[in-house]
Scaffold this active site. Structure first.
Site, mmCIF file in Angstrom:
data_model
loop_
_atom_site.group_PDB
_atom_site.id
_atom_site.type_symbol
_atom_site.label_atom_id
_atom_site.label_comp_id
_atom_site.label_asym_id
_atom_site.label_seq_id
_atom_site.Cartn_x
_atom_site.Cartn_y
_atom_site.Cartn_z
ATOM 1 N N HIS A 19 19.882 11.832 -18.742
ATOM 2 C CA HIS A 19 19.069 12.022 -17.536
ATOM 3 C C HIS A 19 19.935 11.788 -16.306
ATOM 4 C CE1 HIS A 19 15.352 12.233 -19.799
ATOM 5 N NE2 HIS A 19 15.550 11.060 -20.345
ATOM 6 N N HIS A 58 8.475 13.695 -23.629
ATOM 7 C CA HIS A 58 8.992 12.578 -22.834
ATOM 8 C C HIS A 58 7.988 12.195 -21.756
ATOM 9 C CE1 HIS A 58 11.827 9.748 -21.352
ATOM 10 N NE2 HIS A 58 12.853 10.261 -21.995
ATOM 11 N N GLU A 108 20.549 8.778 -24.202
ATOM 12 C CA GLU A 108 19.629 8.428 -23.098
ATOM 13 C C GLU A 108 20.419 7.791 -21.961
ATOM 14 O OE1 GLU A 108 16.705 5.789 -24.550
ATOM 15 O OE2 GLU A 108 15.326 5.988 -22.882
#
Lengths: 336, 336
Positions: free
Chosen positions: B8, B176, B282
């Site tokens: 991200h 998500h 992540e």
């Protein structure tokens, strides 16, 4: 001695379940609550002998810490009075089972929780069950709304009066949600596990156990997702500037062994200290079938624990001593 | 080649985050949306070079499937227009990063979801990102309400139009959730994991993948609680008279390796078929610290996977080939 810390009375006589239906129907209709049916000792024996007790004997489990069916607590149904009547009826039935089989069953109570109603209103029933019925703990629902999570977190001050009563009575609580009305969740497939994980993270974030160092909580279903993500939780505690988990949470929190395959049990025992583990099966409960891969019941968790080949001392802790320590009133009952 | 399927953009330039604040303030005040700021290529390089890209290089990760910061999607904020503007701004920023670093970053988009708004309204942004910006997938939020779970389950027909667009465009979705307003949940500590478990159980219960056999879903964070409770899910499928998980779910569902300790990764690879596992970290994300037990970053998941000492073929699947198979447009980009 082998003590199962997590058994639910899921095989109640049909008259008990019928009464619940009638009770809810009466509440909806605004009519009087029907009289609770006569259920004979023989009815109770029949409901226990060939299910829970047979399975315990087959699996070599001596005692089960026994509570009302978790999914049927349904605190979201009716109102506070409905929940109180239902909790009392369920707890009284558990009491009768413990009287019929005092060597096999020890009572844990359902609470008369109801959405929006202060948890302090559940203290009286806890006290009745512990002081009058000889129960050793309670099941505490962190989400009495049935899957909408409208209550305050378990670490909120609003829960403290109940915790103080638990400490005074020297009984632990198992965090256990019930049936859900939110179609996103399946009770045993996601809601239970989510609640376990949610409760643990709430404990990580707050000072509950600093405020109440004598409080003891059992998180069932092997701790939800927590042991599998133990590194994540250790790392989050660090990121959030919280004390290490061993200090802030694991002096007060215990996980059961309701994990239905060998690799899960292996991980649980690898990651979590032996002093924090209580043998449990959730039997007769969530998953009733036979695993085609092993030929044994999924929920015959004793097999997985035995396969660990623990040292004698550790084995005794998991099967017996930890439960006697976490539930001091169980210790008293066994000694008596 | 090592492909991280779950990164991200958490280190965006401050101007981007400030604009979001101003956008929400303007919406609340009922005034015009402020103009999006000028962010130079140098600003972007600075935000990437010394964080995401440095860590990728240090860890030997070649490419990251890169999406907007998950917790900042905040679909519960504002309204549909606010969510659309925000998704476009975030996706455009991801696009610019993929243009600046075409060998390192591949785009995955945020959707303009908003509570109560049909998911079909997100198709246009998915199409823009895939067809115009070269993105290879999307993040799909099963709970745009921010922790209140007011949407229909992911298997409800209302989601099908979006799935049909995914199939047509040949892109997968990662399930998500985002930030939560429900104080019971901590975003990265419980909400994310709960959503993963919840989505999986929804898939177990329904015929989504029979209806849409080409649909592909990535469940992040190592599948939430699922692999740890794999026996429970196999047993529940059996009890619910559903097909075995391998047939009904695991042809279409993939788990990443965002599990931040060795025992968790060990379990994941023991329980889940190698073809269903995609390397992911992540990163830079949920847990940023160094594990005092190992001296390495919690989220340096490559170390855990390498420690498994996988056969060469399996290793290549997890680090590269599975991602190229699950994201066919990534395969095309790499070949081009």
């Amino acid at each position: 001695m082998i003590i199962d810390c997590h058994g639910h009375y899921t095989t109640v006589p049909a008259a008990h379940t019928s009464w619940r239906k009638d009770q809810l129907a009466a509440w909806e209709a605004g009519t009087a609550t029907p009289r609770y049916p006569d259920i004979s000792d023989n009815d109770l024996r029949e409901s226990i002998e060939d299910s829970q007790l047979r399975l315990m004997r087959e699996r070599g489990v001596d005692r089960t810490i026994f509570s009302p069916r978790a999914s049927a607590m349904a605190h979201h149904e009716g109102d506070e009075t409905v929940s109180r009547q239902w909790a009392e009826a369920c707890n009284d039935l558990i009491f009768r089972v413990t009287q019929l089989y005092p060597d096999n069953f020890i009572g844990v109570c359902q609470l008369p929780q109801s959405p929006g109603v202060p948890i302090a209103n559940s203290i009286a029933e806890l006290r009745r069950c512990v002081e009058e019925l000889g129960f050793v703990g309670c099941n505490l629902n962190p989400d009495p709304s049935g899957g909408h999570w409208t209550s305050a977190p378990l670490t909120d001050r609003s829960w403290y009066p109940f915790y103080e009563a638990m400490v005074e009575l020297d009984v632990p609580a198992m965090v256990h949600v019930s049936a859900v009305t939110n179609p996103n969740f399946h009770a045993t497939g996601s809601a239970y596990l989510n609640a376990d994980t949610t409760a643990f993270m709430q404990f990580v974030q707050a000072d509950l156990f600093r405020d109440l160092p004598e409080l003891r909580i059992v998180i069932p279903h092997g701790g939800g997702a927590v042991p599998y993500h133990w590194g994540r939780f250790r790392g989050l505690a660090d990121m959030l500037k919280r004390p290490p988990l061993d200090e802030s949470v694991m002096r007060n929190v215990f996980f059961d062994t309701c994990v239905y395959h060998q690799p899960g049990i292996d991980l649980l025992f690898e990651v979590i200290d032996i002093d924090n583990l209580l043998f449990g099966s959730e039997m007769v409960g969530a998953v009733r079938g036979i695993d085609p891969r092993t030929g044994h019941y999924f929920d015959d968790t004793r097999r997985y624990v035995e396969a660990l080949d623990l040292a004698a001392d550790d084995r005794e802790k998991v099967f017996e001593r930890n439960a006697r320590r976490v539930y001091p009133r169980l210790e008293q009952l066994i000694k008596a």
